[in-house]
Motif scaffolding. Structure first.
Motif, PDB file in Angstrom:
ATOM      1  N   VAL A  92       1.870   6.773  -7.103  1.00  0.00           N
ATOM      2  CA  VAL A  92       0.794   7.545  -7.721  1.00  0.00           C
ATOM      3  C   VAL A  92       0.931   9.032  -7.411  1.00  0.00           C
ATOM      4  O   VAL A  92       0.876   9.884  -8.301  1.00  0.00           O
ATOM      5  N   VAL A  93       1.126   9.383  -6.138  1.00  0.00           N
ATOM      6  CA  VAL A  93       1.177  10.807  -5.780  1.00  0.00           C
ATOM      7  C   VAL A  93       2.452  11.473  -6.293  1.00  0.00           C
ATOM      8  O   VAL A  93       2.468  12.691  -6.504  1.00  0.00           O
ATOM      9  N   ASN A  94       3.507  10.688  -6.527  1.00  0.00           N
ATOM     10  CA  ASN A  94       4.737  11.252  -7.084  1.00  0.00           C
ATOM     11  C   ASN A  94       4.681  11.386  -8.600  1.00  0.00           C
ATOM     12  O   ASN A  94       5.617  11.903  -9.226  1.00  0.00           O
ATOM     13  N   GLY A  95       3.607  10.894  -9.209  1.00  0.00           N
ATOM     14  CA  GLY A  95       3.431  11.027 -10.646  1.00  0.00           C
ATOM     15  C   GLY A  95       4.090   9.955 -11.479  1.00  0.00           C
ATOM     16  O   GLY A  95       4.069  10.020 -12.709  1.00  0.00           O
ATOM     17  N   ALA A  96       4.698   8.953 -10.807  1.00  0.00           N
ATOM     18  CA  ALA A  96       5.371   7.892 -11.564  1.00  0.00           C
ATOM     19  C   ALA A  96       4.381   6.924 -12.197  1.00  0.00           C
ATOM     20  O   ALA A  96       4.640   6.346 -13.243  1.00  0.00           O
ATOM     21  N   MET A  97       3.233   6.742 -11.548  1.00  0.00           N
ATOM     22  CA  MET A  97       2.207   5.823 -12.033  1.00  0.00           C
ATOM     23  C   MET A  97       0.837   6.488 -11.928  1.00  0.00           C
ATOM     24  O   MET A  97       0.616   7.264 -11.000  1.00  0.00           O
ATOM     25  N   LEU A 104      -6.843   9.020 -11.398  1.00  0.00           N
ATOM     26  CA  LEU A 104      -5.792   8.885 -10.385  1.00  0.00           C
ATOM     27  C   LEU A 104      -4.803  10.040 -10.442  1.00  0.00           C
ATOM     28  O   LEU A 104      -4.041  10.246  -9.498  1.00  0.00           O
ATOM     29  N   ARG A 105      -4.816  10.782 -11.519  1.00  0.00           N
ATOM     30  CA  ARG A 105      -3.862  11.889 -11.635  1.00  0.00           C
ATOM     31  C   ARG A 105      -4.368  13.161 -10.966  1.00  0.00           C
ATOM     32  O   ARG A 105      -3.638  14.147 -10.901  1.00  0.00           O
ATOM     33  N   THR A 106      -5.598  13.154 -10.477  1.00  0.00           N
ATOM     34  CA  THR A 106      -6.131  14.336  -9.815  1.00  0.00           C
ATOM     35  C   THR A 106      -5.985  14.197  -8.307  1.00  0.00           C
ATOM     36  O   THR A 106      -5.881  13.087  -7.769  1.00  0.00           O
ATOM     37  N   ALA A 107      -6.001  15.331  -7.605  1.00  0.00           N
ATOM     38  CA  ALA A 107      -5.908  15.302  -6.144  1.00  0.00           C
ATOM     39  C   ALA A 107      -7.090  14.556  -5.546  1.00  0.00           C
ATOM     40  O   ALA A 107      -6.949  13.824  -4.561  1.00  0.00           O
ATOM     41  N   GLU A 108      -8.267  14.718  -6.151  1.00  0.00           N
ATOM     42  CA  GLU A 108      -9.458  14.032  -5.650  1.00  0.00           C
ATOM     43  C   GLU A 108      -9.317  12.521  -5.824  1.00  0.00           C
ATOM     44  O   GLU A 108      -9.642  11.735  -4.918  1.00  0.00           O
ATOM     45  N   GLY A 109      -8.807  12.098  -6.994  1.00  0.00           N
ATOM     46  CA  GLY A 109      -8.622  10.676  -7.234  1.00  0.00           C
ATOM     47  C   GLY A 109      -7.588  10.067  -6.304  1.00  0.00           C
ATOM     48  O   GLY A 109      -7.736   8.943  -5.828  1.00  0.00           O
ATOM     49  N   GLN A 110      -6.539  10.806  -5.998  1.00  0.00           N
ATOM     50  CA  GLN A 110      -5.511  10.313  -5.084  1.00  0.00           C
ATOM     51  C   GLN A 110      -6.032  10.225  -3.654  1.00  0.00           C
ATOM     52  O   GLN A 110      -5.619   9.352  -2.891  1.00  0.00           O
ATOM     53  N   GLU A 111      -6.966  11.112  -3.301  1.00  0.00           N
ATOM     54  CA  GLU A 111      -7.577  11.023  -1.970  1.00  0.00           C
ATOM     55  C   GLU A 111      -8.475   9.797  -1.877  1.00  0.00           C
ATOM     56  O   GLU A 111      -8.510   9.112  -0.844  1.00  0.00           O
ATOM     57  N   VAL A 112      -9.189   9.493  -2.958  1.00  0.00           N
ATOM     58  CA  VAL A 112      -9.997   8.272  -2.994  1.00  0.00           C
ATOM     59  C   VAL A 112      -9.095   7.048  -2.824  1.00  0.00           C
ATOM     60  O   VAL A 112      -9.398   6.130  -2.053  1.00  0.00           O
ATOM     61  N   LEU A 113      -7.975   7.025  -3.543  1.00  0.00           N
ATOM     62  CA  LEU A 113      -7.024   5.918  -3.432  1.00  0.00           C
ATOM     63  C   LEU A 113      -6.480   5.805  -2.015  1.00  0.00           C
ATOM     64  O   LEU A 113      -6.399   4.701  -1.458  1.00  0.00           O
ATOM     65  N   ARG A 158       0.812  -1.221   0.000  1.00  0.00           N
ATOM     66  CA  ARG A 158       0.000   0.000   0.000  1.00  0.00           C
ATOM     67  C   ARG A 158       0.848   1.277   0.000  1.00  0.00           C
ATOM     68  O   ARG A 158       0.513   2.237  -0.701  1.00  0.00           O
ATOM     69  N   ASP A 159       1.927   1.308   0.775  1.00  0.00           N
ATOM     70  CA  ASP A 159       2.755   2.512   0.823  1.00  0.00           C
ATOM     71  C   ASP A 159       3.437   2.765  -0.517  1.00  0.00           C
ATOM     72  O   ASP A 159       3.515   3.905  -0.988  1.00  0.00           O
ATOM     73  N   LEU A 160       3.933   1.702  -1.140  1.00  0.00           N
ATOM     74  CA  LEU A 160       4.587   1.830  -2.440  1.00  0.00           C
ATOM     75  C   LEU A 160       3.584   2.281  -3.508  1.00  0.00           C
ATOM     76  O   LEU A 160       3.883   3.170  -4.311  1.00  0.00           O
ATOM     77  N   ILE A 161       2.403   1.687  -3.504  1.00  0.00           N
ATOM     78  CA  ILE A 161       1.379   2.050  -4.495  1.00  0.00           C
ATOM     79  C   ILE A 161       1.042   3.532  -4.373  1.00  0.00           C
ATOM     80  O   ILE A 161       1.029   4.272  -5.365  1.00  0.00           O
ATOM     81  N   TYR A 162       0.770   3.975  -3.159  1.00  0.00           N
ATOM     82  CA  TYR A 162       0.355   5.366  -2.961  1.00  0.00           C
ATOM     83  C   TYR A 162       1.478   6.334  -3.348  1.00  0.00           C
ATOM     84  O   TYR A 162       1.240   7.339  -4.024  1.00  0.00           O
ATOM     85  N   ALA A 222      -6.149   2.940   3.060  1.00  0.00           N
ATOM     86  CA  ALA A 222      -6.165   3.067   4.522  1.00  0.00           C
ATOM     87  C   ALA A 222      -7.237   2.197   5.157  1.00  0.00           C
ATOM     88  O   ALA A 222      -7.113   1.793   6.317  1.00  0.00           O
ATOM     89  N   CYS A 223      -8.288   1.889   4.405  1.00  0.00           N
ATOM     90  CA  CYS A 223      -9.393   1.066   4.933  1.00  0.00           C
ATOM     91  C   CYS A 223      -9.189  -0.418   4.646  1.00  0.00           C
ATOM     92  O   CYS A 223     -10.128  -1.212   4.803  1.00  0.00           O
ATOM     93  N   GLY A 224      -7.994  -0.812   4.219  1.00  0.00           N
ATOM     94  CA  GLY A 224      -7.718  -2.217   3.985  1.00  0.00           C
ATOM     95  C   GLY A 224      -8.014  -2.677   2.572  1.00  0.00           C
ATOM     96  O   GLY A 224      -8.145  -3.871   2.322  1.00  0.00           O
ATOM     97  N   SER A 225      -8.155  -1.745   1.635  1.00  0.00           N
ATOM     98  CA  SER A 225      -8.442  -2.029   0.218  1.00  0.00           C
ATOM     99  C   SER A 225      -9.594  -3.021   0.054  1.00  0.00           C
ATOM    100  O   SER A 225      -9.408  -4.115  -0.487  1.00  0.00           O
ATOM    101  N   PRO A 226     -10.789  -2.669   0.541  1.00  0.00           N
ATOM    102  CA  PRO A 226     -11.933  -3.580   0.422  1.00  0.00           C
ATOM    103  C   PRO A 226     -12.278  -3.875  -1.037  1.00  0.00           C
ATOM    104  O   PRO A 226     -12.132  -3.024  -1.907  1.00  0.00           O
TER     105      PRO A 226
END
Length: 282
Positions: free
Chosen positions: A60-65, A89-98, A53-57, A103-107
């Motif tokens: 994305v937020v660094n713009g690499a993916m 996923l490239r928007t701030a709103e999409g990154q907050e959703v991610l 989860r930390d690597l994924i996030y 954080a909720c355990g990726s249901p």
């Protein structure tokens, strides 16, 4: 994840995605063996997302993916129940959703229609290895009693009155609830909850976990072959200690738990003390 990541990070890594970074979190389709295989795939994917989860996030937020120019930068083709289109996923709103999802355990959702699978014991549930024997909500339309838990279902609380916030206890009930079960460190459905990643050591509940650890030899294959998981009175001879103790030279194959954080020295000490005291089922 399905729309903007799965083309590379699906069941088989593709187009340069590193091996092991697979996130095939799409719905299960088919019936019979195909549904069982799909359910196990989904459980594995959810556990892998949680570990990474930390690597994924950060990627994305660094713009690499996701890679620019490969995935459309516009809004998603998916919408919520109210018809609101999901953000990219490239928007701030999409990154907050991610971030919230991770954080909720990726249901995840197994399928769009419920799958009724009667059971009387965990072993009768080939995917999650969890049989709901009591009705947690009698107002539900579908009676969940004696039904296999589906991928994505909420597991009924089973703390058994153990206080994980208080003083640590060198007892099996405290170790199982507060170390192995807490945050699904060890007992997620994909791992030692009964999934394929957990091998022969299934611990879907405290009783089953104890029975599969106490004076039981490891599976007859691999580097851990023939090692006794818990030797009462002798933590240094117990495979369980070798696996969870950081830097232990006796740790065969992969140390546990997979992914951060490892158990602390104090937590390993509790396990050691429990085994020293005889590894009682208390």
């Amino acid at each position: 994840m399905v729309e903007q990541c799965a083309s590379c990070h699906g069941e088989d890594a593709a187009l340069g995605a590193p091996e092991g970074l697979n996130f095939p979190v799409g719905l299960v389709s088919g019936a019979g063996e195909q549904a069982i295989s799909g359910g196990r795939r989904l459980l594995w994917a959810q556990a892998n997302v949680h570990r990474q989860r930390d690597l994924i996030y950060s990627q994305v937020v660094n713009g690499a993916m996701p890679p620019r120019g490969f995935v459309p930068a516009g809004d998603s083709a998916y919408a919520d129940a109210d018809g609101n289109v999901l953000p990219s996923l490239r928007t701030a709103e999409g990154q907050e959703v991610l971030r919230n999802w991770l954080a909720c355990g990726s249901p995840v959702i197994e399928r769009t229609t419920p799958l009724a699978q009667p059971c009387t014991a965990p072993g009768e549930c080939p995917v999650t290895n969890f049989c709901v024997l009591e009705d947690p909500d009698p107002t539900d339309e579908i009676d969940p009693r004696n039904q296999c838990l589906a991928v994505g279902d909420i597991v009924p609380a089973a703390g058994g009155g153990v206080d994980c916030e208080g003083e640590p206890q060198a007892t099996w009930s405290w170790i199982y609830t507060c170390l192995f079960q807490a945050d699904q460190t060890c007992t997620s459905a994909a791992c030692h909850g009964g999934g394929a990643m957990g091998g022969a050591l299934a611990m879907p509940d405290a009783a089953t976990g104890y029975a599969n650890l106490f004076e039981v030899e490891s599976e007859p294959a691999g580097a851990c072959m023939g090692r006794v998981r818990v030797v009462p009175g002798d933590p240094d001879a117990s495979l369980l200690v070798h696996k969870v103790e950081m830097g232990n030279p006796m740790s065969c194959e992969t140390p546990m738990p997979i992914g951060p954080p490892p158990l602390s020295e104090e937590e390993v000490g509790i396990i050691r003390q429990w085994i020293t005291d005889g590894a009682m089922n208390n």
